[in-house]
Enzyme design. Structure first.
Site, PDB file in Angstrom:
ATOM      1  N   TYR A 154      79.210 -79.423-104.132  1.00  0.00           N
ATOM      2  CA  TYR A 154      77.803 -79.647-103.780  1.00  0.00           C
ATOM      3  C   TYR A 154      77.701 -80.278-102.396  1.00  0.00           C
ATOM      4  CZ  TYR A 154      73.061 -81.557-103.896  1.00  0.00           C
ATOM      5  OH  TYR A 154      71.760 -81.871-103.583  1.00  0.00           O
ATOM      6  N   LYS A 158      75.860 -78.854 -98.862  1.00  0.00           N
ATOM      7  CA  LYS A 158      74.802 -79.556 -98.142  1.00  0.00           C
ATOM      8  C   LYS A 158      75.226 -79.899 -96.721  1.00  0.00           C
ATOM      9  CE  LYS A 158      71.597 -79.384-101.241  1.00  0.00           C
ATOM     10  NZ  LYS A 158      70.344 -78.644-100.982  1.00  0.00           N
TER      11      LYS A 158
END
Length: 272
Positions: A154, A158
């Site tokens: 994740y 990002k």
């Protein structure tokens, strides 16, 4: 009211959370707003809920952020309402766990939605706004700034969103395209994205702050970015500084993050 008399904003992943609150604020500011979500029922319900948030039109469209053609379809529908002047790539997913234990499908989903969804959405936004200009906002994360054990994939997606956004602004400047790109990097917030993973100890770092941000606070920051020329904003600022320090000196930061993780785990489980 003539549908073409107002500017139009697009917000992806807007059936709930940040997206819904950003759409609400854009409606109160007089925009027509097109909201999208993968869940057809949820986006329809949210569009009806937001119908009285302002006197602009709100249109809900079921669309998959992973599919470039869906973004083009949304852009075409938005352009029928009027000049598109704002586009918010908000759709995202989070799955926790060590990379060697995560299902490959979860990893692929995060890459496809969080990275490719932003790339596809940005391309559609540029195509529909390049003549008149406008603002493109990509929702990144505090995890874009440094290591986040438990959320490695994740965090990587990002980080990619943040770098993509600033690089895209450079390309637009060189091409003299009058679009301003923004990236918002909020810390963990009280949304379904986070709450759905709360049972996992691997999200403990998300709870290491004293309290989760509210979707409204993040939406306020998002709309404020759309008013100016600032490229990147992190919320809160002091947490971004700590995260960047972790990226610069990981040998020192990783043991400190282990302590923060222990603190966050107590808050995650209600023991603090």
């Amino acid at each position: 009211m003539n549908a073409t008399s107002r500017s139009v904003a697009v917000v992806t992943g807007a059936a709930r959370g940040f997206g819904r609150e950003i759409a609400r604020r854009l409606l109160t500011r007089g925009h027509h707003v097109v909201i999208t979500d993968l869940d057809d029922h949820a986006v329809t319900v949210t569009a009806k809920e937001l119908a009285h948030a302002g006197d602009g039109l709100v249109v809900g469209i079921a669309a998959d952020a992973r599919v470039a053609a869906d973004h083009r379809r949304v852009a075409a529908s938005a352009a029928e309402l009027g000049p598109v002047t704002a586009w918010v790539n908000n759709a995202g997913v989070l799955r926790s766990g060590p990379v060697w234990e995560q299902p490959e499908a979860d990893q692929a989903l995060m890459v496809d939605v969080n990275i490719m969804g932003v790339i596809h959405g940005s391309r559609a936004a540029v195509e529909v706004m390049r003549e008149r200009g406008g603002h493109l906002l990509n929702i990144a994360s505090m995890s874009a700034h440094g290591p986040v054990p438990g959320l490695a994939v994740y965090a990587a997606t990002k980080s990619a969103v943040l770098n993509f956004s600033t690089s895209l602004q450079g390309d637009l400047d060189l091409a003299r395209v009058p679009i301003r790109v923004h990236a918002l990097c909020p810390d963990a917030a009280d949304t379904a994205l986070v709450r759905n993973e709360q049972s996992s100890p691997d999200v403990a770092l998300l709870f290491s702050q004293r309290s989760l941000l509210t979707p409204g606070a993040v939406a306020d920051a998002a709309v404020a970015l759309l008013d100016g020329r600032r490229l990147v904003r992190s919320l809160p600022t002091h947490r971004a500084g700590l995260a960047r320090l972790g990226a610069l000196i990981p040998r020192v930061a990783l043991p400190a993050l282990a302590l923060l993780r222990a603190q966050g785990d107590r808050r995650r489980t209600g023991r603090a």
